[in-house]
Design a protein around this motif. Structure first.
Motif, PDB file in Angstrom:
ATOM      1  N   ASP B  71      48.648  33.265  46.421  1.00  0.00           N
ATOM      2  CA  ASP B  71      49.736  32.308  46.696  1.00  0.00           C
ATOM      3  C   ASP B  71      50.694  32.053  45.534  1.00  0.00           C
ATOM      4  N   TYR B  72      50.738  32.943  44.569  1.00  0.00           N
ATOM      5  CA  TYR B  72      51.746  32.886  43.506  1.00  0.00           C
ATOM      6  C   TYR B  72      52.337  34.276  43.309  1.00  0.00           C
ATOM      7  N   PHE B  73      53.664  34.299  43.042  1.00  0.00           N
ATOM      8  CA  PHE B  73      54.269  35.580  42.671  1.00  0.00           C
ATOM      9  C   PHE B  73      53.614  36.094  41.385  1.00  0.00           C
ATOM     10  N   VAL B  74      53.359  37.389  41.331  1.00  0.00           N
ATOM     11  CA  VAL B  74      52.828  37.997  40.097  1.00  0.00           C
ATOM     12  C   VAL B  74      53.606  39.283  39.827  1.00  0.00           C
ATOM     13  N   LYS B  75      53.404  39.822  38.616  1.00  0.00           N
ATOM     14  CA  LYS B  75      53.985  41.129  38.302  1.00  0.00           C
ATOM     15  C   LYS B  75      53.086  42.222  38.898  1.00  0.00           C
ATOM     16  N   TRP B  76      53.692  43.378  39.133  1.00  0.00           N
ATOM     17  CA  TRP B  76      52.938  44.490  39.734  1.00  0.00           C
ATOM     18  C   TRP B  76      51.786  44.962  38.847  1.00  0.00           C
ATOM     19  N   ILE B  77      51.837  44.618  37.543  1.00  0.00           N
ATOM     20  CA  ILE B  77      50.761  45.069  36.638  1.00  0.00           C
ATOM     21  C   ILE B  77      49.561  44.121  36.636  1.00  0.00           C
ATOM     22  N   GLU B  78      49.662  43.018  37.364  1.00  0.00           N
ATOM     23  CA  GLU B  78      48.535  42.070  37.456  1.00  0.00           C
ATOM     24  C   GLU B  78      47.273  42.793  37.962  1.00  0.00           C
ATOM     25  N   VAL B  79      46.126  42.463  37.361  1.00  0.00           N
ATOM     26  CA  VAL B  79      44.870  43.124  37.741  1.00  0.00           C
ATOM     27  C   VAL B  79      44.286  42.441  38.989  1.00  0.00           C
ATOM     28  N   LEU B  80      43.833  43.268  39.929  1.00  0.00           N
ATOM     29  CA  LEU B  80      43.234  42.745  41.159  1.00  0.00           C
ATOM     30  C   LEU B  80      41.752  42.439  40.955  1.00  0.00           C
ATOM     31  N   ASN B  81      41.301  41.372  41.601  1.00  0.00           N
ATOM     32  CA  ASN B  81      39.878  41.027  41.564  1.00  0.00           C
ATOM     33  C   ASN B  81      39.328  40.914  42.976  1.00  0.00           C
ATOM     34  N   ASP B  82      38.001  41.058  43.065  1.00  0.00           N
ATOM     35  CA  ASP B  82      37.337  40.962  44.360  1.00  0.00           C
ATOM     36  C   ASP B  82      37.702  39.640  45.041  1.00  0.00           C
ATOM     37  N   GLY B  83      38.061  39.697  46.310  1.00  0.00           N
ATOM     38  CA  GLY B  83      38.356  38.483  47.074  1.00  0.00           C
ATOM     39  C   GLY B  83      39.802  38.011  46.989  1.00  0.00           C
ATOM     40  N   ASP B  84      40.636  38.718  46.219  1.00  0.00           N
ATOM     41  CA  ASP B  84      42.030  38.289  46.079  1.00  0.00           C
ATOM     42  C   ASP B  84      42.776  38.363  47.412  1.00  0.00           C
ATOM     43  N   ASN B  85      43.726  37.434  47.562  1.00  0.00           N
ATOM     44  CA  ASN B  85      44.654  37.464  48.695  1.00  0.00           C
ATOM     45  C   ASN B  85      45.976  38.037  48.209  1.00  0.00           C
TER      46      ASN B  85
END
Lengths: 179, 95
Positions: B71-85
């Motif tokens: 629910d927040y804008f992030v940069k494309w380089i943000e790392v994904l974590n398990d359970g992320d929306n």
């Protein structure tokens, strides 16, 4: 049964499916009262029924403010040369509220204003309905005018809301503010 | 005589579950509002969009989109974590 009747049935099916994938983004997840509470606290919320501007204006009562500027964005009956029958707005509520809160905070830093509140409506709207309402109060007039315009421009650029226009004689179309 | 157990021999789940929401034209193309997808742990947001783009034949390139995580804008380089929306954001049209 002729071909045109068949194709009308197919179109109706496609329309029903498409309504289904968007139905959740045409409604807010909280109650209307909660939406107004969030608007009062954070300065921004989404609503899926008609906006009550008197309720928003009442949030801005402040004896220290000599200026109140407001903007209503209304659904227009045309887009460029095309006649518009109606339109639907779809929203990503959680991100819209987070982003809206940051926009109002930034407006208070950029302009000498006391308070600002804005609500954007989602769902099926008719011509003339208010899609977005913004109100700003400040001690003097220029910051209120300037902040009101800046908040609208920033909402149009950054709030996750999408619009689909429906026309009398051609298929509906997704629009975008920036290409 | 000692026995060494290498950590890599034990079964490790090397995947994560991501929840993806779709809005507007992307919901039309994916024909759904929401889907859960299991990806490799190292998957980036760019990889995720590429995978989903192939699956659903999305018409927009990543360069035209923004992305939001939880629910927040992030940069494309943000790392994904398990359970992320995750939500890919088409050009918006409010106002």
């Amino acid at each position: 049964m002729n071909d045109s009747v068949n194709s009308m049935h197919i179109n109706a099916d496609i329309e029903n499916e498409s309504k289904d994938v968007h139905s959740q983004s045409m409604r807010i997840k909280r109650s209307v009262d909660d939406a107004y509470t969030i608007a009062q606290r954070d300065g921004f919320a989404l609503l899926d029924i008609a906006i009550d501007e008197s309720r928003l204006k009442a949030m801005l009562d402040d004896d220290s403010c000599g200026a109140f500027a407001s903007f209503e964005g209304r659904v227009r009956n045309h887009n460029n040369a095309t006649s518009v029958e109606r339109l639907s707005y779809y929203g990503y509520e959680a991100l819209a509220i987070n982003q809206g809160r940051q926009i109002i905070e930034e407006a208070k830093l950029k302009f000498d204003i006391t308070h600002a509140v804005a609500i954007h409506r989602i769902g099926a709207l008719e011509i003339g309905d208010i899609a977005v309402w913004i109100g700003v109060v400040s001690a003097h007039r220029y910051p209120a005018f300037d902040a009101c315009r800046w908040i609208l421009d920033t909402i149009k650029a950054d709030i996750p809301i999408w619009k689909q226009e429906y026309y009398e004689d051609k298929p509906s179309k997704w629009l975008s503010n920036n290409g | 005589m000692s026995v060494t157990t290498k950590i890599t021999d034990s079964p490790i789940d090397n995947t994560m579950d991501i929840n993806v929401l779709y809005f507007a034209g992307l919901a039309d193309e994916a024909n759904c509002h929401e889907e859960k997808i299991t990806v490799q742990k190292s998957t980036s947001l760019t990889d995720l969009y590429e995978q989903l783009s192939q699956k659903h034949r999305f018409s927009r390139p990543q360069s035209e989109l923004r992305v939001a995580v939880n629910d927040y804008f992030v940069k494309w380089i943000e790392v994904l974590n398990d359970g992320d929306n995750v939500v890919f954001i088409l050009p918006v049209a409010g106002g």
